[in-house]
Design a protein around this motif. Structure first.
Motif, PDB file in Angstrom:
ATOM      1  N   LEU A 199       1.045  -1.024   0.211  1.00  0.00           N
ATOM      2  CA  LEU A 199       0.335   0.138   0.127  1.00  0.00           C
ATOM      3  C   LEU A 199       0.775   1.453  -0.025  1.00  0.00           C
ATOM      4  N   VAL A 200       0.670   2.323  -0.872  1.00  0.00           N
ATOM      5  CA  VAL A 200       1.012   3.282  -0.540  1.00  0.00           C
ATOM      6  C   VAL A 200      -0.064   4.351  -0.905  1.00  0.00           C
ATOM      7  N   GLU A 201       0.514   5.783   0.032  1.00  0.00           N
ATOM      8  CA  GLU A 201      -0.450   7.389  -0.080  1.00  0.00           C
ATOM      9  C   GLU A 201      -0.963   7.630  -1.083  1.00  0.00           C
ATOM     10  N   LEU A 202      -2.237   7.535  -1.507  1.00  0.00           N
ATOM     11  CA  LEU A 202      -2.495   8.236  -2.603  1.00  0.00           C
ATOM     12  C   LEU A 202      -2.651   9.899  -2.202  1.00  0.00           C
ATOM     13  N   GLU A 234     -14.498   2.970 -10.096  1.00  0.00           N
ATOM     14  CA  GLU A 234     -14.030   2.517 -11.667  1.00  0.00           C
ATOM     15  C   GLU A 234     -12.887   1.603 -11.016  1.00  0.00           C
ATOM     16  N   GLY A 235     -13.380   0.359 -10.193  1.00  0.00           N
ATOM     17  CA  GLY A 235     -13.199  -1.406  -9.472  1.00  0.00           C
ATOM     18  C   GLY A 235     -11.389  -0.808  -8.420  1.00  0.00           C
ATOM     19  N   ILE A 236     -11.508   0.453  -8.332  1.00  0.00           N
ATOM     20  CA  ILE A 236     -10.173   0.406  -7.662  1.00  0.00           C
ATOM     21  C   ILE A 236     -10.066   0.456  -6.330  1.00  0.00           C
ATOM     22  N   MET A 277      -4.885   5.343   0.593  1.00  0.00           N
ATOM     23  CA  MET A 277      -4.310   4.438   0.838  1.00  0.00           C
ATOM     24  C   MET A 277      -4.663   3.151  -0.646  1.00  0.00           C
ATOM     25  N   VAL A 278      -4.046   3.060  -1.299  1.00  0.00           N
ATOM     26  CA  VAL A 278      -4.100   2.713  -2.571  1.00  0.00           C
ATOM     27  C   VAL A 278      -3.006   1.637  -2.862  1.00  0.00           C
ATOM     28  N   ARG A 299      -1.742   3.665  -8.378  1.00  0.00           N
ATOM     29  CA  ARG A 299      -1.788   4.363  -7.792  1.00  0.00           C
ATOM     30  C   ARG A 299      -1.779   5.330  -8.923  1.00  0.00           C
ATOM     31  N   ASP A 300      -1.094   5.352  -9.994  1.00  0.00           N
ATOM     32  CA  ASP A 300      -0.923   6.260 -11.226  1.00  0.00           C
ATOM     33  C   ASP A 300      -2.148   6.514 -12.153  1.00  0.00           C
TER      34      ASP A 300
END
Length: 65
Positions: A3-6, A25-27, A50-51, A56-57
């Motif tokens: 996980l990264v901070e978005l 959007e399915g994320i 977080m994603v 992420r992009d």
């Protein structure tokens, strides 16, 4: 999955709105620190969205729109 901070938010409404946009959007995303921001006490800890690092992009592009 790493996980990264978005994004960071200072109110739960905006955080929830962003999470809903990604879900549409399915994320998959997660909200961290929702209960840590105590505005009434003058302590503001940002709510983190977080994603997965692989999403992420794409997720960042959706939030910009």
């Amino acid at each position: 999955m790493a996980l990264v901070e978005l994004a960071r938010f200072y109110n739960s409404f905006e955080a929830g709105l962003a999470r809903s946009r990604l879900a549409s959007e399915g994320i998959e995303s997660f909200i961290f620190d929702m209960e840590m921001s105590w505005d009434g006490m003058g302590i503001l800890i940002p709510i983190r969205l977080m994603v997965d690092d692989e999403d992420r992009d794409e997720a960042a592009g959706l939030l910009i729109d």
